[in-house]
Design an enzyme around this catalytic site. Structure first.
Site, PDB file in Angstrom:
ATOM      1  N   HIS A 231      19.109  24.549  36.130  1.00  0.00           N
ATOM      2  CA  HIS A 231      19.978  23.727  38.134  1.00  0.00           C
ATOM      3  C   HIS A 231      21.390  24.216  37.820  1.00  0.00           C
ATOM      4  CE1 HIS A 231      20.812  20.683  35.259  1.00  0.00           C
ATOM      5  NE2 HIS A 231      21.599  20.463  36.514  1.00  0.00           N
TER       6      HIS A 231
HETATM    7  P1  AMP Z   1      24.049  18.117  34.822  1.00  0.00           P
HETATM    8  O1  AMP Z   1      25.082  18.162  33.911  1.00  0.00           O
HETATM    9  O2  AMP Z   1      24.430  19.842  34.930  1.00  0.00           O
HETATM   10  O3  AMP Z   1      23.037  17.875  34.240  1.00  0.00           O
HETATM   11  O4  AMP Z   1      24.278  17.735  35.713  1.00  0.00           O
HETATM   12  C1  AMP Z   1      22.679  16.490  36.578  1.00  0.00           C
HETATM   13  C2  AMP Z   1      23.413  16.192  38.339  1.00  0.00           C
HETATM   14  O5  AMP Z   1      22.188  16.053  38.431  1.00  0.00           O
HETATM   15  C3  AMP Z   1      24.443  15.669  38.166  1.00  0.00           C
HETATM   16  O6  AMP Z   1      26.060  16.029  39.207  1.00  0.00           O
HETATM   17  C4  AMP Z   1      23.751  14.426  38.170  1.00  0.00           C
HETATM   18  O7  AMP Z   1      24.951  13.607  39.026  1.00  0.00           O
HETATM   19  C5  AMP Z   1      22.815  14.800  39.144  1.00  0.00           C
HETATM   20  N1  AMP Z   1      21.586  14.143  38.965  1.00  0.00           N
HETATM   21  C6  AMP Z   1      20.770  12.935  38.033  1.00  0.00           C
HETATM   22  N2  AMP Z   1      20.188  12.524  38.944  1.00  0.00           N
HETATM   23  C7  AMP Z   1      19.579  13.182  39.645  1.00  0.00           C
HETATM   24  C8  AMP Z   1      18.701  12.765  41.090  1.00  0.00           C
HETATM   25  N3  AMP Z   1      17.370  11.879  40.329  1.00  0.00           N
HETATM   26  N4  AMP Z   1      18.655  14.089  42.462  1.00  0.00           N
HETATM   27  C9  AMP Z   1      19.791  14.740  42.264  1.00  0.00           C
HETATM   28  N5  AMP Z   1      20.806  15.207  41.846  1.00  0.00           N
HETATM   29  C10 AMP Z   1      20.094  14.114  40.126  1.00  0.00           C
END
Ligand code: AMP
Length: 736
Positions: free
Chosen positions: A637
């Site tokens: 992502h």
């Molecule tokens: P990363 O550290 O790059 O994996 O970032 C994951 C991101 O996903 C973080 O910014 C979280 O706040 C976000 N996140 C966690 N759970 C969800 C979810 N269910 N839907 C959308 N974003 C999420």
């Protein structure tokens, strides 16, 4: 004259043998019916009997073997015959009773030789047992004792040994001894033994990882904890009609094994299961949801089969409260027809919140047929699980999700103070929501079974995937040793470790579970290992969205070729989006190679488009697009994040540094690296980046804590560092 003996002979009066008091040693595991045997005989016998019971010998409390010997000697002197009502399972335990009173008396043995699961089942069920050997701890003790079993032989000094292997043989023996008058004797020899050299019940102990058994054999201590009983102990129906095979307790695919196994002892407990991760789940289509049982059972079996074919070392157990459960019997029959491996799947009658304490079945993860609000109440399994887990489950659940869509699951770790954790050894509850056909309940599908079946399939898929993910985390666990009283590794502690850099949910959760293994205990190397190879269930949300965008429509801003766009659930700035790749196998940046370059470009251009549209609304915003070197969430992502960092969700150093150090990899750089080198540079020093001092991303001034940094950032007007202004790393109005 007494009744005929079981061997056709009758008791003899006045023959050459010594008449008078006799000693009868009962031989059998707890739950084999020794005390009942004595009571029956004593009720109707014309002899004077004393029952010497080690459980009560000490003024009604458990005592010792010497006390038993002494009491027996006294009773014999008084002219009473004695029953030695203790397990007497090995030769050594019996020897001194054979020497009682200088061996002048006739000593008999009555062996109640029942299969272990019969004794376990009875012991687990009974209440008010004299020796307090009942409930969950009984299973371990019975297994442990049977390991020592040596069947008595005449050479030990017995005049007569009667072997009983079923209820009718016990009744016959009761009749014989009840009818034995004071001046009568019984023929010498062995009676009722079917396999004269019957071996000890081999191998049971290998099923037990750790069982403590008190020195005092009939008086178990109360701290026995591990009960890896594999077979289905039907807690509700453990009294079977005489002669019924104990194997009827097993259900589901286990039937196959039963047919193959003629020796009732052999299928008592499955060898390797003592620490096998086990998911116990109720039918997700609860009766309240009025989903047809036939269709539901087809789906359960289909999904179980799919799952057990994929996983090597884990078990699934379908649980229901009553042996009359329609869904249980349907699934059991269909699983047997499909030859599903009974070591990996079976059904179980019992309370899902008491599987260990009442049924002796260890399940480290249980599923809950939840409601969409993920709240307690409503009766049924949901109410039972929330009640049994205590208030902590509600708190943990709220931390993980606010609500649940039909067809979805969410895994919630239990805190170490939850009774479900301490008493039952459950580390996680996975909430699952099934389809509803009941017009009185929300989201009724109005008999649309096509949709209903799809949702139910989705529910079991999510449940089993969630479980698999937790198991995977457990298997690759390194450097931790958290164990709960049931001897199960704390999966919660592992997910806590992995989770340490993520969103507010994580930091809050860590606070709540501070009694568990801390982050600090895990080396950086190990942590990397875990992060790169395993994804806890909480880390699957984005993956789930990418794989099933249709299920998340309400949450998505855009769905287009190979990518979906959504708001970050815990935005760390005024605007914070995620552009999610839908390609399977792209979990993180480290998985990306040259063949994915087009995917990266698509993600970038979609992210850019969204940044532009925000800039049209608010031209003061500045955006940065990039990837975390080591993401916390599975599925590649791209973060599209405004550079104000004005958000209540940005709470700690790791949050800040994950967007403002080399941990954050600009999308433009990543694309360049992939094009030129085929791989993106992923730093090995992630921990170092995340723990760096807090510095303003514009003027690079240092700040002691997040509040001070944030108040500085709010008013800092310094230009961005030149490195960020190059190559299109920052996106802002003037460059558009
Ligand atoms: P990363 O550290 O790059 O994996 O970032 C994951 C991101 O996903 C973080 O910014 C979280 O706040 C976000 N996140 C966690 N759970 C969800 C979810 N269910 N839907 C959308 N974003 C999420």
């Amino acid at each position: 004259m007494g009744a005929d003996n079981e061997d056709g002979t009758t008791p003899q009066v006045g023959d050459e043998k010594e008449k008078g008091p006799i000693i009868v040693l009962l031989v059998g595991a707890p739950g084999s019916g020794k005390s009942t045997f004595c009571e029956h005989v004593m009720k109707s016998s014309s002899r004077s009997w004393a029952r010497i019971c080690q459980d009560t010998i000490n003024n009604g409390k458990a005592g010792t073997k010497p006390q038993c010997l002494k009491s027996a000697a006294t009773a014999l002197k008084e002219g009473k015959s004695v029953f030695i009502d203790r397990c007497n399972l090995d030769k050594e335990q019996r020897a001194e009773f054979l020497k009682l009173d200088g061996s002048t008396k006739e000593v008999h043995a009555v062996v109640l030789d029942f299969p272990a699961q019969v004794c376990i089942s009875r012991s687990v069920k009974r209440t008010g047992h004299e020796g307090n050997l009942q409930g969950g701890k009984a299973a371990a003790v019975v297994n442990r004792m049977l390991q020592k079993k040596e069947l008595p032989q005449l050479t030990e000094g017995f005049k007569r040994i009667t072997f009983c292997q079923n209820d009718s043989e016990v009744q016959a023996a009761i009749k014989v001894y009840s009818a034995l008058g004071p001046a009568e004797t019984l023929p010498n020899g062995c009676f009722g033994q079917k396999t004269p050299k019957a071996k000890v019940q081999l191998g049971i102990m290998k099923f037990l990882k750790k069982v403590e058994v008190p020195a005092n054999e009939d008086s178990p201590s109360s701290h026995i904890v591990q009960i890896p009983v594999h077979e289905t102990v039907d807690v509700e129906k453990n009294q079977r009609p005489a002669g019924q095979e104990s194997s009827s307790l097993l259900s589901g695919g286990a039937n196959k094994n039963i047919q193959e196994c003629q020796d009732p002892h052999k299928h008592v407990v499955d060898a390797s299961v003592s620490s096998v991760p086990t998911l116990a789940f109720p039918s997700i289509s609860t009766s309240d949801f009025q989903f047809e049982n036939e269709k539901a059972s087809d789906i359960i079996v289909e999904k179980v089969e799919e799952f057990v074919n994929k996983i090597r070392n884990a078990r699934l157990v379908l649980v229901d409260l009553s042996h009359r459960s329609k869904i249980l019997s349907l699934v059991k029959g269909k699983a047997a027809q499909r030859n599903i491996d009974s070591n990996k799947f079976f059904t179980f009658v019992g309370d899902i919140t008491k599987l260990y304490s009442q049924g002796g079945l260890r399940c480290n993860i249980i599923a809950n047929a939840a409601n969409w609000r993920l709240k307690p109440g409503g009766g049924g399994v949901n109410a039972a699980i929330f009640n049994a887990a205590g208030p902590a489950l509600e708190v943990s659940t709220r931390d993980c999700a606010k609500s649940l869509l039909p067809g979805h699951a969410v895994a919630v770790p239990l805190t170490s103070d939850s009774p479900l954790y301490t008493r039952e050894g459950v580390t996680h509850v996975i909430h699952v929501l099934g389809p509803n056909m009941n017009p009185q309940r929300p989201n009724c599908l109005n008999d649309n079974y096509a949709k209903g079946c799809e949702v139910l399939r989705g529910a079991y898929t999510s449940l089993f995937e969630s479980f698999a993910s937790l198991v995977k985390t457990q298997v690759t666990e390194v450097g931790t040793s958290g164990q709960n009283p049931a001897g199960l590794k704390s999966l919660s502690s592992i997910t806590e470790q992995k989770n340490k850099r993520d969103d507010e949910c994580d930091s809050e959760r860590r606070k709540k579970y501070k009694g568990m293994q801390g982050d600090e205990k895990m080396s950086e190397e190990n942590r990397r290992n875990v992060v790169s190879k395993t994804w806890g269930s909480w880390a699957q949300a984005l993956y789930d969205i990418a794989m099933h965008p249709g299920r998340h429509e309400g949450q998505l801003l855009e769905v287009c070729d190979d990518v979906v766009v959504l708001n970050d659930q815990y935005p760390k700035a005024k605007k914070h989006l995620l552009v999610l790749s839908c390609q399977r196998g792209l979990d993180q940046l480290a998985d990306v190679n040259q063949e994915h370059i087009e995917q990266l470009r698509t993600m970038h251009s979609v992210g850019l488009k969204w940044a532009e549209s925000f800039l049209q609304e608010d031209s003061s915003l500045v955006f940065r697009l990039g990837y975390h070197s080591e993401p916390s969430m599975r599925q590649l992502h791209l973060h599209v994040i405004s550079q104000d960092f004005d958000s209540g969700h940005l709470k700690n150093k790791k949050h800040w540094n994950s967007f403002n150090t080399a941990f954050f990899r600009d999308s433009v750089d990543v694309m360049e690296e992939i094009s030129s080198q085929g791989k993106a540079t992923v730093s090995n020093d992630n921990e170092k980046h995340l723990s760096m001092e807090l510095r303003c991303h514009r003027c690079r001034s240092a700040h002691p804590n997040i509040p001070r940094l944030k108040s500085h950032v709010k008013q800092c007007q310094a230009p961005f560092p030149s490195q960020l202004l190059e190559n299109g790393r920052l996106v802002f109005q003037s460059i558009l």
